[in-house]
Scaffold this motif. Structure first.
Motif, mmCIF file in Angstrom:
data_model
loop_
_atom_site.group_PDB
_atom_site.id
_atom_site.type_symbol
_atom_site.label_atom_id
_atom_site.label_comp_id
_atom_site.label_asym_id
_atom_site.label_seq_id
_atom_site.Cartn_x
_atom_site.Cartn_y
_atom_site.Cartn_z
ATOM 1 N N HIS A 5 2.536 91.526 -10.190
ATOM 2 C CA HIS A 5 1.709 92.031 -11.280
ATOM 3 C C HIS A 5 2.049 93.481 -11.619
ATOM 4 N N SER A 9 3.809 94.385 -15.196
ATOM 5 C CA SER A 9 2.977 95.163 -16.115
ATOM 6 C C SER A 9 3.579 96.553 -16.367
ATOM 7 N N THR A 57 2.513 89.205 -16.993
ATOM 8 C CA THR A 57 1.434 90.172 -16.763
ATOM 9 C C THR A 57 0.078 89.479 -16.859
ATOM 10 N N THR A 85 -5.418 92.583 -22.266
ATOM 11 C CA THR A 85 -4.123 91.986 -21.958
ATOM 12 C C THR A 85 -3.900 90.720 -22.769
ATOM 13 N N TYR A 138 -1.677 99.639 -23.203
ATOM 14 C CA TYR A 138 -1.241 99.440 -21.815
ATOM 15 C C TYR A 138 -1.669 100.616 -20.938
#
Length: 158
Positions: A5, A9, A57, A85, A138
């Motif tokens: 993750h 990400s 992600t 997300t 983000y």
């Protein structure tokens, strides 16, 4: 799963930094070859990386949420991250990819000649605005992950 993750990400965030850098370069230049190369590079990066990074992600975050005591909807900050997300994934796959293809198609129609001969319209600005907005989104998720604001949501019986 935490490592997966974090890696995907952060890679998604780095992709937006690359796209923003290329878009800003294309916006600032008067050199048509630099502009063409920047938009072609943006399209190549987007075509190869947007779908896998955004989906990995999203999926790894959901797996972590369900596979740990954090849960997906137990804490406000996790719920907000999930919805951000999900929205970013959809926007990246559909809107951002389309904008990248628009820019690459515009320069492909004019393989030679000056920047002024390329009918770009608002494309030059979109190639900066869209990655900049995505990057801010983000970064908001990073801030939520680090500071974990708002605490726990009330239990369903409360």
């Amino acid at each position: 799963m935490v490592v997966v993750h974090v890696v995907v990400s952060v890679s998604w965030l780095a992709l937006m930094l690359c796209l923003l850098t290329l878009g800003a370069t294309a916006l600032a230049t008067d050199n048509a070859d630099t502009l063409r190369i920047a938009y072609r590079a943006m399209e190549m990066l987007g075509d190869v990386l947007i779908i896998p990074l955004s989906l990995l992600t999203l999926v790894s975050g959901v797996v972590l949420a369900f596979g740990t005591s954090w849960g997906l909807f137990r804490y406000y900050w996790i719920s907000v991250k999930f919805w951000l997300t999900l929205a970013a994934t959809a926007a990246s796959i559909f809107a951002l990819t389309a904008r990248l293809h628009d820019a690459a198609a515009a320069v492909a129609r004019h393989p030679v000649g000056p920047v002024s001969a390329i009918n770009l319209g608002f494309v030059r600005y979109n190639m900066v605005i869209v990655p900049a907005v995505a990057l801010l989104l983000y970064l908001a998720n990073v801030i939520l992950s680090v500071f974990k604001p708002w605490g726990r949501r009330p239990e369903s019986g409360d």
